[in-house]
Design an enzyme around this catalytic site. Structure first.
Site, PDB file in Angstrom:
ATOM      1  CD  GLU A  37      -1.074   0.719   3.663  1.00  0.00           C
ATOM      2  OE1 GLU A  37      -1.251   1.953   3.743  1.00  0.00           O
ATOM      3  OE2 GLU A  37      -1.555  -0.103   4.454  1.00  0.00           O
ATOM      4  CE  LYS A 126      -4.846   0.717   9.548  1.00  0.00           C
ATOM      5  NZ  LYS A 126      -3.927   1.476   8.688  1.00  0.00           N
TER       6      LYS A 126
END
Length: 212
Positions: A37, A126
């Site tokens: 990412e 997350k």
């Protein structure tokens, strides 16, 4: 879209310049990473994601982190990104990502936030910032979640402590400053990537056969 990758570690290339992106991503892929990412607060993040997807799109799951607004989701979709990572549990952002067919990893810290994210359609959670809570907190949080929901530790994960997060029930981790810091040399990225993958593989090797 299922979370099915051999090394469940997301490389976070915060602050990377577009001119550096391909070289660092290539090194990560060579060392076994398949999820990367680039946060939206990185310089010209759209250019970096475009080049990354164009060059390596068939070799992994690539996208953006620190996605805060539905408009950014649409931009990411237009660039070909398939991984969407948020720092919070914003239902509008999560739903837009799901509508765009993305793998959505939503940031949360509490059970309330976790269930808000899951209700909106997030496929991965997350726990951020993990270092502020510790592995025991994640273990307790996992007790109220479906075992099928992948949970990642993000924030303060190192090769030395990765095993403790995995032991607590995390499926993997998101790796930021301990893997990549803006401006670092490719040799440093190679070394850190190798250390993280080795730590993950060592943990897996110690598991009984019925848990592998």
């Amino acid at each position: 879209m299922n979370w099915q990758i051999d090394i469940p570690l997301i490389a976070i290339l915060r602050g990377i310049q577009p001119e550096e992106t391909l070289e660092h991503v290539a090194i990560l892929l060579e060392n076994g990473f398949t999820a990367v990412e680039i946060p939206t607060n990185s310089p010209r993040w759209q250019e970096s994601i475009t080049s990354m997807v164009t060059q390596f799109g068939d070799r992994g799951l690539f996208g953006a982190g620190t996605v805060l607004h539905p408009q950014q989701v649409d931009t990411l979709a237009a660039l070909g990104g398939r991984l969407l990572v948020t720092p919070n549990a914003n239902p509008a952002v999560i739903r837009r990502g799901v509508e765009q067919g993305m793998m959505v990893c939503a940031g949360c810290a509490t059970a309330t936030e976790a269930f808000i994210a899951l209700e909106a359609g997030a496929q991965i959670l997350k726990i951020f910032p993990s270092a502020s809570f510790g592995p025991d907190y994640i273990k307790a949080l996992k007790a109220v979640l479906s075992p099928e929901i992948p949970v990642l530790a993000v924030g303060g994960v190192t090769p030395e402590n990765l095993g403790s997060w995995l032991q607590a029930g995390c499926a993997g981790a998101g790796l930021g400053g301990d893997l990549y810091r803006a401006g670092q040399m490719v040799t440093r990225t190679r070394s850190r990537a190798h250390d993280f993958v080795k730590a993950y593989q060592h943990f897996r090797a110690q598991l009984p056969e019925d848990r592998k």
